[in-house]
Design a protein around this motif. Sequence first.
Motif, PDB file in Angstrom:
ATOM      1  N   TYR A 112       0.827  -1.197   0.000  1.00 26.13           N
ATOM      2  CA  TYR A 112       0.000   0.000   0.000  1.00 26.13           C
ATOM      3  C   TYR A 112       0.869   1.258   0.000  1.00 26.13           C
ATOM      4  O   TYR A 112       1.981   1.257   0.516  1.00 26.13           O
ATOM      5  N   TYR A 127       0.017   5.282   1.262  1.00 27.21           N
ATOM      6  CA  TYR A 127      -0.855   6.291   1.851  1.00 27.21           C
ATOM      7  C   TYR A 127      -0.064   7.593   1.857  1.00 27.21           C
ATOM      8  O   TYR A 127       1.164   7.593   1.791  1.00 27.21           O
ATOM      9  N   PHE A 172       3.560   7.263   3.128  1.00 23.36           N
ATOM     10  CA  PHE A 172       3.800   6.038   3.888  1.00 23.36           C
ATOM     11  C   PHE A 172       3.552   4.821   3.015  1.00 23.36           C
ATOM     12  O   PHE A 172       2.527   4.730   2.337  1.00 23.36           O
ATOM     13  N   GLN A 210      -1.702  -3.984   8.844  1.00 25.95           N
ATOM     14  CA  GLN A 210      -0.754  -3.341   7.953  1.00 25.95           C
ATOM     15  C   GLN A 210       0.421  -2.794   8.769  1.00 25.95           C
ATOM     16  O   GLN A 210       0.233  -2.169   9.805  1.00 25.95           O
ATOM     17  N   PHE A 241       3.371  -0.240   8.696  1.00 23.99           N
ATOM     18  CA  PHE A 241       3.724   0.992   7.995  1.00 23.99           C
ATOM     19  C   PHE A 241       5.212   1.293   8.138  1.00 23.99           C
ATOM     20  O   PHE A 241       5.820   1.037   9.181  1.00 23.99           O
ATOM     21  N   GLY A 242       5.772   1.872   7.085  1.00 21.69           N
ATOM     22  CA  GLY A 242       7.134   2.365   7.143  1.00 21.69           C
ATOM     23  C   GLY A 242       7.184   3.724   7.821  1.00 21.69           C
ATOM     24  O   GLY A 242       6.136   4.293   8.166  1.00 21.69           O
ATOM     25  N   PRO A 243       8.385   4.262   7.981  1.00 22.73           N
ATOM     26  CA  PRO A 243       8.552   5.542   8.690  1.00 22.73           C
ATOM     27  C   PRO A 243       8.162   6.756   7.840  1.00 22.73           C
ATOM     28  O   PRO A 243       8.064   7.858   8.354  1.00 22.73           O
ATOM     29  N   ARG A 257       9.179  12.187   3.553  1.00 22.90           N
ATOM     30  CA  ARG A 257       8.612  13.536   3.480  1.00 22.90           C
ATOM     31  C   ARG A 257       8.980  14.141   2.132  1.00 22.90           C
ATOM     32  O   ARG A 257      10.168  14.322   1.855  1.00 22.90           O
TER      33      ARG A 257
END
Lengths: 114, 112
Positions: free
Chosen positions: A33, A35, A91, A103, A105-107, A110
Amino acid sequence: EPEVTQTPSHQVTQMGQEVILRCVPISNHLYFYWYRQILGQKVEFLVSFYNNEISEKSEIFDDQFSVERPDGSNFTLKIRSTKLEDSAMYFCASSDGDRAYEQYFGPGTRLTVT
Amino acid sequence: DAKTTQPTSMDCAEGRAANLPCNHSTISGNEYVYWYRQIHSQGPQYIIHGLKNNETNEMASLIITEDRKSSTLILPHATLRDTAVYYCIVRAVSSGTYKYIFGTGTRLKVLA
């Protein structure tokens, strides 16, 4: 503990330039995914990916966006011609087949478009 | 997916239980309640989920009312590290990918 990694942590680009955001999901995961979260706003779904194809995408994910899993480990998000409003934290997330609801999530990356 | 309503913010003293409510009065029979949290600007983190029975794991407990129109996430002994935005999401189980719609959540502040 396995984790999702994302590179770079911060990307600055000029409007109209192409950017590629990279993610390495957890190795045995099947679902992937992207986001995004504009500063101070909600986390927004962009796209889900399974079996080398897009499962679902949001209205945000227009023709300027594309995703790819080029080599079985990386998962990338490309923005073809960045706009100022693409500035956000992006993300990546992944989940496995048995606990698809969970799920990881990665960090985040930006992205700043100037 | 059913809409959820959560308080905008809550405070909790360190070491005390944090009880975070969520209303989902239009939930349908095949929809689960999922909780995630987001610490500062990190990616969201899965906490727990349930259908109708109460659930507990190493992070939290989830209490769902009998009519399933509301639920409460309980952090039994809140620590400063639990300061985060907590999201309650309702959606049907999927055999494939899960598209989560995050709302504004509850901003929990744990006070020393």
